[in-house]
Design a protein around this motif. Sequence first.
Motif, PDB file in Angstrom:
ATOM      1  N   ALA A  35      32.545  38.200  24.736  1.00  0.00           N
ATOM      2  CA  ALA A  35      33.729  38.002  23.891  1.00  0.00           C
ATOM      3  C   ALA A  35      33.723  36.606  23.281  1.00  0.00           C
ATOM      4  O   ALA A  35      34.065  36.440  22.101  1.00  0.00           O
ATOM      5  N   LYS A  36      33.334  35.596  24.057  1.00  0.00           N
ATOM      6  CA  LYS A  36      33.270  34.237  23.524  1.00  0.00           C
ATOM      7  C   LYS A  36      32.314  34.155  22.344  1.00  0.00           C
ATOM      8  O   LYS A  36      32.630  33.566  21.309  1.00  0.00           O
ATOM      9  N   PHE A  83      36.043  46.287  16.403  1.00  0.00           N
ATOM     10  CA  PHE A  83      35.743  45.099  17.191  1.00  0.00           C
ATOM     11  C   PHE A  83      35.572  45.459  18.660  1.00  0.00           C
ATOM     12  O   PHE A  83      34.633  44.997  19.323  1.00  0.00           O
ATOM     13  N   LEU A 122      33.719  36.235  19.248  1.00  0.00           N
ATOM     14  CA  LEU A 122      34.838  35.572  18.569  1.00  0.00           C
ATOM     15  C   LEU A 122      34.347  34.406  17.710  1.00  0.00           C
ATOM     16  O   LEU A 122      34.879  34.177  16.631  1.00  0.00           O
ATOM     17  N   LYS A 123      33.341  33.704  18.187  1.00  0.00           N
ATOM     18  CA  LYS A 123      32.772  32.619  17.388  1.00  0.00           C
ATOM     19  C   LYS A 123      32.137  33.190  16.124  1.00  0.00           C
ATOM     20  O   LYS A 123      32.277  32.610  15.029  1.00  0.00           O
ATOM     21  N   SER A 164      32.908  36.053  14.612  1.00  0.00           N
ATOM     22  CA  SER A 164      33.880  36.698  13.734  1.00  0.00           C
ATOM     23  C   SER A 164      34.755  35.713  12.971  1.00  0.00           C
ATOM     24  O   SER A 164      35.403  36.069  11.997  1.00  0.00           O
ATOM     25  N   ARG A 165      34.774  34.459  13.371  1.00  0.00           N
ATOM     26  CA  ARG A 165      35.577  33.455  12.666  1.00  0.00           C
ATOM     27  C   ARG A 165      35.010  33.133  11.295  1.00  0.00           C
ATOM     28  O   ARG A 165      35.732  32.730  10.415  1.00  0.00           O
TER      29      ARG A 165
END
Length: 75
Positions: free
Chosen positions: A66-67, A37, A70-71, A73-74
């Motif tokens: 990163a924002k 990651f 992370l969206k 990877s959810r």
Amino acid sequence: MWNKPPVLKKTIKAKATTNINTRKASDAMIELLTVLFLKSLAEEAKTKAFEEKSATIRPEHVRNVAKEMLKKSRG
């Protein structure tokens, strides 16, 4: 090796809704996922910096990427 995987392992166990059995290999897998990651985050931040014609990767590049990551990877 980092000291982070045991903390991540404890966090994963705490957030799980059911009882999770973990083995020694799970520490290595958690660390591998973390490293992968971070590597992809660095690559995306580099691309973002290049798009903005910046020679260095700045904190705002990492935050913006990163924002988005992370969206994704959810799931």
